[in-house]
Design a protein around this motif. Structure first.
Motif, PDB file in Angstrom:
ATOM      1  N   ALA A 122       4.194   9.048  -6.420  1.00 52.60           N
ATOM      2  CA  ALA A 122       3.980   7.667  -5.948  1.00 52.60           C
ATOM      3  C   ALA A 122       4.613   6.642  -6.884  1.00 52.60           C
ATOM      4  N   GLU A 123       4.791   7.013  -8.151  1.00 54.69           N
ATOM      5  CA  GLU A 123       5.370   6.065  -9.126  1.00 54.69           C
ATOM      6  C   GLU A 123       6.735   5.561  -8.677  1.00 54.69           C
ATOM      7  N   ASP A 124       7.483   6.425  -7.988  1.00 53.93           N
ATOM      8  CA  ASP A 124       8.845   6.047  -7.575  1.00 53.93           C
ATOM      9  C   ASP A 124       8.874   5.331  -6.234  1.00 53.93           C
ATOM     10  N   CYS A 125       7.704   5.172  -5.617  1.00 58.60           N
ATOM     11  CA  CYS A 125       7.670   4.605  -4.260  1.00 58.60           C
ATOM     12  C   CYS A 125       7.089   3.194  -4.293  1.00 58.60           C
ATOM     13  N   ALA A 126       7.740   2.287  -3.572  1.00 61.41           N
ATOM     14  CA  ALA A 126       7.242   0.901  -3.533  1.00 61.41           C
ATOM     15  C   ALA A 126       6.158   0.731  -2.480  1.00 61.41           C
ATOM     16  N   GLY A 127       5.941   1.776  -1.654  1.00 60.36           N
ATOM     17  CA  GLY A 127       4.960   1.644  -0.572  1.00 60.36           C
ATOM     18  C   GLY A 127       5.451   0.658   0.488  1.00 60.36           C
ATOM     19  N   ILE A 128       4.522   0.200   1.317  1.00 60.34           N
ATOM     20  CA  ILE A 128       4.866  -0.823   2.306  1.00 60.34           C
ATOM     21  C   ILE A 128       3.762  -1.866   2.327  1.00 60.34           C
ATOM     22  N   THR A 129       4.081  -3.054   2.828  1.00 61.83           N
ATOM     23  CA  THR A 129       3.059  -4.096   2.908  1.00 61.83           C
ATOM     24  C   THR A 129       2.122  -3.780   4.073  1.00 61.83           C
ATOM     25  N   LEU A 130       0.953  -4.385   4.037  1.00 58.74           N
ATOM     26  CA  LEU A 130      -0.017  -4.164   5.122  1.00 58.74           C
ATOM     27  C   LEU A 130       0.560  -4.597   6.474  1.00 58.74           C
ATOM     28  N   SER A 131       1.321  -5.700   6.459  1.00 53.96           N
ATOM     29  CA  SER A 131       1.905  -6.171   7.728  1.00 53.96           C
ATOM     30  C   SER A 131       2.948  -5.180   8.231  1.00 53.96           C
TER      31      SER A 131
ATOM     32  N   PHE B 214       2.583   1.288 -11.175  1.00 53.21           N
ATOM     33  CA  PHE B 214       2.897   1.408  -9.749  1.00 53.21           C
ATOM     34  C   PHE B 214       3.385   0.088  -9.161  1.00 53.21           C
ATOM     35  N   LYS B 215       4.074   0.214  -8.028  1.00 50.17           N
ATOM     36  CA  LYS B 215       4.611  -0.987  -7.365  1.00 50.17           C
ATOM     37  C   LYS B 215       3.722  -1.403  -6.206  1.00 50.17           C
ATOM     38  N   PHE B 216       2.566  -0.759  -6.055  1.00 51.22           N
ATOM     39  CA  PHE B 216       1.663  -1.101  -4.948  1.00 51.22           C
ATOM     40  C   PHE B 216       0.266  -1.377  -5.487  1.00 51.22           C
ATOM     41  N   ASP B 217      -0.554  -2.011  -4.647  1.00 45.37           N
ATOM     42  CA  ASP B 217      -1.890  -2.443  -5.075  1.00 45.37           C
ATOM     43  C   ASP B 217      -2.997  -1.522  -4.585  1.00 45.37           C
TER      44      ASP B 217
ATOM     45  N   VAL C 136       0.844  -1.194   0.000  1.00 46.56           N
ATOM     46  CA  VAL C 136       0.000   0.000   0.000  1.00 46.56           C
ATOM     47  C   VAL C 136       0.883   1.248   0.000  1.00 46.56           C
ATOM     48  N   PHE C 137       0.363   2.277  -0.642  1.00 43.93           N
ATOM     49  CA  PHE C 137       0.997   3.597  -0.597  1.00 43.93           C
ATOM     50  C   PHE C 137       0.195   4.402   0.406  1.00 43.93           C
ATOM     51  N   VAL C 138       0.835   4.797   1.506  1.00 47.22           N
ATOM     52  CA  VAL C 138       0.097   5.459   2.587  1.00 47.22           C
ATOM     53  C   VAL C 138       0.153   6.973   2.379  1.00 47.22           C
ATOM     54  N   LEU C 139      -1.032   7.553   2.195  1.00 45.34           N
ATOM     55  CA  LEU C 139      -1.145   8.990   1.993  1.00 45.34           C
ATOM     56  C   LEU C 139      -1.767   9.591   3.249  1.00 45.34           C
ATOM     57  N   SER C 140      -0.982  10.360   3.982  1.00 47.30           N
ATOM     58  CA  SER C 140      -1.487  11.002   5.210  1.00 47.30           C
ATOM     59  C   SER C 140      -1.884  12.439   4.903  1.00 47.30           C
ATOM     60  N   VAL C 141      -2.902  12.901   5.607  1.00 44.43           N
ATOM     61  CA  VAL C 141      -3.366  14.271   5.374  1.00 44.43           C
ATOM     62  C   VAL C 141      -3.465  15.006   6.700  1.00 44.43           C
TER      63      VAL C 141
END
Length: 1584
Positions: A862-871, A694-697, A643-648
């Motif tokens: 976000a294209e350059d970011c792999a995000g993180i897994t849910l775990s 993207f590298k995330f779902d 996931v790519f986490v977007l905080s606001v």
């Protein structure tokens, strides 16, 4: 034909006409849906899930293809772009044209003919344009018909926000039945300000409610026939003359032909703003029936019946036409009527009470509009009927969508729950029915936070607080599962998908209805009071009045909070019920009280798009257990997706939720007068067409409660804002910082908080990106103004960075020093949300464009970011929140994710280094054999590097692959360079170490070259003498006793003769040497002897109390204030350790294996001891007794004995002629017997060769078995196949099982010694087990078979070569030795005594038979008997596993568990700290051992005094204690590890006796610790 027959014929004809009309209508509908590519959606409806996805940005200006119009309309509508109705269409088909190209038609003839043709209406026109594009309202209605009820609701809600009219009565395109889509209105709330005169003053009252519940007057507009004037356009001038609320014929994109709008009745509401220029003083519904009302009788009847005023538009009126009949009926009924005549002149005339007529001809629209507005106002100013949307349920002859069975089932379940709540104040509902989340949860949170602010006897304080936490949880369990909660859970568990969706929506709708009235009045009071406070602040009024007003505002805020009630509170209650039961490990029950199923239920909702609360804003706490359980269930259902986490972040009510909802189609709450309280998370799937980029779902959006502008004191504290900001910034891969308006003071508060949060992220090595969103900017088009705004923002950020750097104690001049930030690219200006003044203003189209541009910026980053897994996200939540509980966030942050990834890397590093070591052992064995066989006299470093290079290159490839392909490669990259360097360093150290060992072997070989040369001479002489003696005694061959007697007498003479010129090497007389050395240093024999006899010296390195070694004179005694042990004990222990390390290392550099043992080695060691003790004493105000120096020397001698005796023995074996000759006696006795028995030379030589082969094979096999067995254990044995932490855990488990206090003390004081002991014990244990024996024997047999086969091949090759070349025994021996020496250590036998050897095949056969016997004998050996290896498995494992960091924690002496010896710049860490008292740490000036865990201490308010200074330092700032402390990372962990608590309780007496201290006073052991069992202690290690 009679009349009835004619009547039947007529009705059949009418029926046929109706059916024909229906068929035609259906065909046209199919054609329309086909053009819009919606033909399959009438059955498979569009749903919210189709649009709750991250798709490509919507094109704003470009024309779209007709087939894409419907989807583009929806996408733009979801973004609140009211221009969604006006989408330019690109004509793809030649038959559909709206081209601007004009067809040219030239006529031939005179000018007059030409002009006639030009003026003629029958002349040629361009017919190609007659089939037009789809009417915009047909697009809207087609989408409406193709959507499910939930998507319809979303769509209608967005149309309402765009200030468009909404469908109230809709003919079904298939059945032609009339439907009222009441359900679609349920989410809409309207807010207005009603004005009325009271006591000669204008009173404004604010109202806010669900539009379904609002009772308002309704004005219905109908047209009869086809007047030239647009009814819809006229209505727009009444409601909002700057916005097309109702679509009309003059709107852009309008066409003459429309299909789905005729017969549709639309409704819109006028909402006044409470201002003098309002068109009407109260909320009014306006209803518009599209098409000729004469054709839609049912709709006409419903509207005229429901309305307060009927307005009818007709071209003209003739008495007998259809229009006159309708108007006549309306004229006669009681309802007010306004008749508008399109073709007549004249103003409004009231014909009789409530009946008006008005001419429209030759009048301006504004004049008509104004007159109509006044007339309607006049009518409504007196008594009139009211309209309520919900009343549509009771209208006969139409279908209401809410009557659907599924909807009713959901509603029924919701009503049962809300039925229980009615009649109770909202604030009391939560206390009564949701008790777990109220005071109990807030108290639990408060106590939990206090765990990080411990004082006094902190472990005892902690135990008490933990007990209180459990009590609160028990209270929660006792009051959990109220009747409404049970019903809610049951419905959630048993209802099907759609039923559940309806149930949740209905629950929210009905709950909102409960709290609306309360909220409206509270909000109005709040607004008034806030305005008063702001006015006083602007005047810089600091009087008591301001304080009073602020206090009143605070009270209203608390009231507002308690009056807020929504679905999120029910989910919060679920979370608390789950947490309470889980923490108490309560048994589960079936049905709605099965708390263990709650996370699964919530996970299903989160996956379907519901926001879930991440942080409870009321309690200011994150329910970690609930969030963890929820995310675990999400992972089970979706897999561990990235996931790519977007905080606001942004100030409360700054439009964050609106922006997110518009950007991603989310469902964050923005209605019901509530602001999002806390932090919520929502999953948005990445659409299929976007996934490839993207590298995330998923995108996981975290929306926050909002930072408060500091108008309020108390609740809105800066600490709370810092906490929230740090939390969401830490979670996000990207943070949107939302700034509202252009108020610099308000902005400054937010920026200060945000910059400090980013500063903290940098310090804990997290690097989110950021984008600033500046909303509600008045003129976003002015480039110069934007540049100036950006410059000011940059300056503010830089100022804040300096302030934050000061606060956080680090250097930063600019904001870009804190985070990668480009003010030109990372700041987005947003237009104002509303185009005009609410409540009637539509959203600004520039706003949706800004949303699109922002979405593009976010996605490009976000294209350059792999995000993180849910775990990983789950772990990150835990890490950040636990760190935030501490005042020292940066020093409290423990990145569990990073630790897990690093530990995995450590395991890989262990595997890579083992491959290198294993390969190097093979190389070492091979070269050792060459040196022993005198085939090699030097070993170069470059040669060794070449030998190991193939393996090294393979490992480098593995490293590259691991760092490039591992799923955590983004996190791993920080260690890549370091580990690549470490592997190279390891290779270099390994190569140097092997060279050093082989050089020693070469030196030894050179040293015993003289003896080696003699050995050949001895063996020849022994063989010659044996042969001669055997020849003499041939006749006595049968009398073996006589033969032995004769051999012995000759042998002793022979040995004397052969060793006449060599002196035997003596054994070491170690005991005497120790005494001699110490007496020579001046110590009395009696003291030395006494020390030896006591044996105390053997354990002095881990003695608890060393006070008895100190000599205090009277003068010195007077100088010391308090017991000696306080300051000096640790320093004396350090002296012992340092001296031991220095002397033993120096001794190990001596060439004992080459030159043998010497007394000088002990003299050097004793001199060093005396010198170091004297140096130590010179810096102290006390002396150490002589006994100390003697004991320390004896301790060093004791530690050196094993090593000295081993290498002296090796020296003696290699260099003592007497020993060598003695060892050959039995061998030559057998040779002698063979000669006596007349055996051939082949038999005797064969036996001699087999004797040499036996020892060589045993040595080679022992080395191979040792290495292969180590290989097996390294890969499969739990203690050895992980990283350093794993080894530590296994060792602690073993110590607990063994239960030996002395072993524990060795582990605490000398961890490396105990680790080595543990490895030896585990190896021994393994080879004693059935599995270990079987594995060992398998390895042994395989290696024996391999060597046997190799030797057999060498035998065959040597024999064949000699036979072919006609060679003699010498040639055969030379050939065989040359071949076999490549594998084994083999000394050649001189063959001059075997010159008569002629049958080499027979020799070969004899050796093969002997070899078979050797192999058979060796096969039966146990692993314990394989002691000829140069390195045993335990020693190999010690070299591999103990080559790591051994630095101790300055408080509890736990050893750093980093696998790398030098792991700078990473700080020292340990998986589990322990009570400091187990190392003898005690309170200054007392004999009270310290019971505190250092991980608890660093979260407490206590202080400590470092050993090198007398200055007290708070534990929270332990890193300020000097290098010894700052090199450690000790993170608070609530010290939940049961292991060391169990240890302290089990060995309390032994620890007290060992250190001569007590667990008393502040060091008293908490009673709760005594409840831990050994099993609990061992199990607790696995939780780390």
């Amino acid at each position: 034909m009679n009349a009835s027959g004619r009547k039947d014929m007529k009705s059949v004809k009418v029926s046929e006409e109706i059916n024909m009309t229906k068929l035609k209508y259906q065909r046209e509908t199919e054609t329309l849906l086909g053009r819009l590519h919606l033909q399959d959606k009438l059955q498979r409806k569009l749903s919210p899930a189709d649009f709750l996805k991250v798709g490509p940005p919507v094109k704003q200006d470009n024309e779209v293809s007709e087939k894409d119009v419907a989807y583009t309309f929806l996408q733009r509508l979801m973004m609140l772009d009211y221009r969604a109705r006006y989408i330019p269409v690109r004509q793809d088909s030649p038959e559909v044209s709206n081209s601007t190209l004009v067809r040219e038609v030239f006529t031939e003839g005179t000018d007059d003919d030409d002009f006639d043709a030009f003026c003629s209406t029958n002349s040629v026109f361009d017919q190609s344009n007659l089939r037009t594009h789809v009417h915009p309202m047909d697009v809207q209605m087609a989408v409406f018909h193709c959507s499910d009820s939930f998507f319809k609701q979303n769509m209608i809600t967005k149309l309402s926000q765009c200030q468009y009219a909404l469908p109230l009565l809709v003919p079904d395109p298939v059945t032609m039945d009339i439907e009222c889509p009441l359900w679609t209105f349920r989410q809409i709330r309207k807010t207005w300000k009603m004005s009325e005169m009271k006591d000669d003053s204008n009173v404004v009252t604010m109202k806010s409610m669900s539009i379904c519940k609002a009772e308002t007057p309704m004005v219905s507009f109908l047209r009869l026939g086809s007047p030239s004037l647009s009814k819809s356009q006229l209505m727009n001038t009444l409601i909002n003359d700057r916005h097309n609320t109702f679509f009309h014929r003059n709107c852009p994109g309008s066409t003459k032909s429309r299909h789905l709008m005729d017969g549709v009745a639309e409704i819109a509401w006028y909402c006044p703003a409470g201002k003098p220029n309002d068109a009407f003083t109260d909320c009014i519904a306006f209803c518009n029936l599209h098409g000729d009302a004469l054709s839609f009788e049912k709709q006409r009847e419903i509207l005229t019946d429901k309305s307060s005023v009927n307005v009818v538009l007709v071209p003209t009126l003739e008495k007998n036409d259809k229009s006159s009949a309708v108007i006549s009926a309306l004229y006669k009924c009681e309802k007010p009527l306004i008749c508008l005549f399109a073709d007549s002149d004249g103003g409004a005339v009231e014909m009789r009470k409530g009946k008006y007529k008005m001419g429209l001809n030759n009048r301006s629209q504004s004049e008509v509009s104004e007159e109509l507005r006044e007339t309607i106002g006049k009518i409504l100013s007196v008594s009139h009927s009211f309209f309520q949307l919900e009343s549509m349920n009771k209208v006969c002859g139409i279908k209401v969508d809410e009557e659907d069975t599924v909807c009713q089932k959901g509603k029924s379940a919701a009503m049962k729950i809300v039925g229980l709540l009615q009649g109770i104040e909202v604030s009391k509902i939560k206390d009564t029915y949701l008790p777990c989340q109220g005071q109990l949860w807030k108290e639990w949170s408060k106590i939990h936070k206090e765990l990080y602010r411990l004082k006094g006897n902190i472990e005892d304080d902690k135990v008490q607080k933990e007990q209180k936490l459990m009590e609160k949880r028990q209270e929660q369990v006792n009051v959990s599962c109220s009747e409404p909660m049970k019903m809610f859970i049951e419905s959630l568990s048993t209802l099907s998908g759609k039923e559940k969706d309806y149930f949740l929506k209905w629950t929210q709708i009905l709950i909102d209805a409960l709290s609306t009235d309360d909220l409206s009045s509270i909000l109005q009071t709040y607004d008034t009071k806030w305005a008063e406070v702001l006015a006083l602040k602007k005047r810089h009024d600091k009087t008591e009045l301001l304080k009073t007003k602020q206090t009143e505002l605070n009270k209203i805020s608390i009231k507002l909070q308690s009056a807020t009630f929504g679905l999120e509170h029910i989910f919060r209650e679920m979370g608390q019920i789950y947490e309470a039961h889980e923490s108490l490990q309560k048994p589960t029950k079936s049905g709605p009280t099965d708390w263990s199923k709650y996370p699964e239920l919530a996970a299903e909702l989160m996956i379907s798009g519901h926001p879930m609360e991440l942080m409870d804003g009321d309690a200011g706490h994150v329910p970690l257990t609930w969030i963890s359980g929820l995310l675990e269930e999400v992972i089970k259902k979706l897999g561990d997706k990235r996931v790519f986490v977007l905080s606001v972040l942004g100030i409360q009510s700054s439009g964050k939720s609106t922006m997110l909802n518009a950007m991603f189609g989310l469902q964050f709450a923005v209605s019901a007068g509530r602001c999002t309280k806390g932090a919520f998370m929502q999953l948005v799937e990445v659409s299929k067409e976007m996934k490839k980029d993207f590298k995330f779902d998923y995108v996981l959006v975290v929306d926050t409660e909002g930072l408060r502008a500091l108008e309020l004191e108390g609740n809105a504290t800066l600490h709370h804002d810092n906490e929230l900001a740090t939390f969401v910034v830490g979670l996000g891969n990207m943070t949107l910082i939302n700034i509202f308006g252009e108020n610099p003071a308000e902005m400054q508060d937010v920026l200060q908080i945000v910059v400090q949060a980013f500063m903290r992220m940098k310090k804990i090595k997290l690097s989110p990106s950021c984008v600033f969103v500046h909303q509600n900017v008045t003129d976003i088009g002015a480039a110069e103004k934007n540049m100036d705004g950006k410059r000011r923002l940059q300056e503010k950020l830089d100022d804040m960075a300096k302030l934050a750097a000061k606060e956080e104690g680090c250097d930063a001049e600019f904001f870009s020093d804190v985070i990668a930030f480009d003010v030109q690219k990372d700041v987005k200006y947003f237009a104002q949300l509303w185009e005009g003044s609410p409540p009637m203003a539509p959203p600004n189209p520039g706003y949706s464009e800004s949303v699109q541009e922002l979405k593009t910026i976010i996605l490009s980053k976000a294209e350059d970011c792999a995000g993180i897994t849910l775990s990983q996200f789950r772990s990150k939540i835990q890490d950040l929140w636990k760190a935030l509980m501490n005042e020292q966030f940066v020093f409290s942050f423990k990145n569990t994710l990073e630790i897990a990834v690093y530990r995995k890397l450590e395991v890989e590093y262990g595997n890579w280094t083992w491959k290198l070591r294993s390969n190097m052992l093979d190389i070492e064995n091979e070269l050792h054999t060459e040196i022993q066989n005198r085939k090699r006299e030097t070993v170069e470093l470059t040669y060794l590097q070449q030998k190991v290079n193939t393996t090294y290159e393979e490992i480098k490839k593995e490293i590259t692959k691991y760092f490039d392909d591992d799923r955590d490669k983004d996190m791993l990259v920080q260690w890549r360079g370091r580990f690549e360097d470490k592997i190279k360093e390891f290779r270099d150290e390994l190569v140097k170490g092997v060279k050093r060992k082989l050089d020693e072997v070469i030196q030894q070989k050179k040293a015993c070259k003289k003896l080696d040369n003699k050995k050949t001479e001895f063996e020849n002489n022994l063989l010659q003498k044996s042969k001669e003696l055997a020849h003499k005694l041939k006749d006595k061959a049968k009398n073996e006793q006589e033969l032995e007697k004769q051999f012995n007498s000759v042998w002793s003479d022979l040995v004397t003769q052969l060793t006449a010129d060599t002196k035997p090497i003596e054994d070491i007389n170690y005991d005497e040497d120790q005494s001699t050395v110490l007496q020579n240093l001046g110590f009395e024999w009696s003291l030395v002897n006494e020390c030896k006899m006591s044996g105390k010296y053997k354990t002095m390195s881990h003695a608890g109390d060393l006070g008895h070694y100190v000599s205090l004179t009277t003068k010195i005694k007077n100088f010391f204030m308090g017991p000696f042990q306080d300051e000096e004990q640790p320093l004396i222990k350090t002296l012992i350790d340092d001296v031991e390390k220095q002397t033993i290392n120096k001794m190990k550099q001596r060439p004992v294996a080459s030159t043998g043992y010497s007394l000088t080695y002990l003299q050097e060691a004793a001199n060093t001891v005396k010198q170091k003790v004297t140096e130590f004493e010179s810096k102290k105000k006390y002396a150490l007794k002589k006994e100390f120096t003697v004991d320390l020397s004896l301790y060093i001698f004791h530690r050196a004995w094993t090593w000295l005796s081993k290498y002296h023995k090796e020296f003696k074996v290699n260099n003592d002629a007497h020993s060598y000759v003695d060892s050959k006696k039995m061998q030559y006795y057998r040779v002698f017997l063979n000669f006596c028995k007349g055996s051939s030379s082949a038999v005797v030589l064969g036996e001699l060769i087999c004797d040499k082969l036996k020892s060589a094979v045993l040595e080679a096999v022992s080395n191979k078995v040792a290495k292969d067995l180590t290989d097996t254990m390294k890969s499969s044995y739990p203690a050895f196949n992980g990283n350093r932490s794993d080894l530590e855990k296994q060792m602690l488990k073993s110590l607990a099982k063994k239960g030996d206090f002395n072993s524990f003390i060795t582990y605490i004081q000398k961890p490396r010694n105990q680790t080595e002991t543990y490895i030896r014990e585990e190896v021994q244990k393994y080879i004693s087990t059935k599995e270990g024996k079987e594995t060992g024997m398998k390895i042994l047999r395989k290696n024996l078979d391999d060597i046997k086969n190799l030797v057999s091949i060498d035998l065959y090759d040597a024999t064949e070569k000699v036979k072919t070349g006609g060679g003699d025994a010498d040639m055969w021996m030379e050939e065989f030795s040359s071949l076999v020496q490549a594998k084994l250590t083999f000394n050649t036998i001189c063959c001059k005594n075997f010159s008569d050897l002629n049958s080499f095949d027979f020799l070969k056969e004899e050796i093969e038979n002997g070899l078979e016997s050797i192999v058979k004998e060796l096969r039966s050996l146990s692993l314990d008997e394989m002691d000829k290896s140069r390195k045993t498995p335990d020693q190999i494992l010690i070299d591999q596993l103990c080559n790591c960091c051994w630095v101790k924690c300055p408080f509890c002496a736990a050893v750093c568990t980093n696998t790398l010896k030098d792991h700078s710049p990473d700080k020292h860490k340990v998986t589990f700290h322990r009570p400091s008292g187990i190392t003898g740490f005690h309170c200054k000036g007392t004999k009270n051992l310290v019971i505190n865990f250092c991980t608890t201490s660093v979260a407490s308010d206590n202080s400590f005094i470092p050993s090198h200074s007398g200055v007290s330092i708070p534990y929270k700032e332990y890193h300020k204690g000097g290098e010894k402390y700052s090199s450690w990372e000790i993170t608070p962990d609530e010290s939940k590890l049961a292991y060391w608590k169990w240890f302290v309780c089990k060995f309390q007496k032994e620890l007290e006796a060992h250190y001569n201290m007590k667990f008393q006073g502040r060091g008293e052991i908490p009673s709760a610790w005594k409840n831990h069992t050994e099993q609990e202690a061992v199990d607790s290690l696995d939780k780390l």
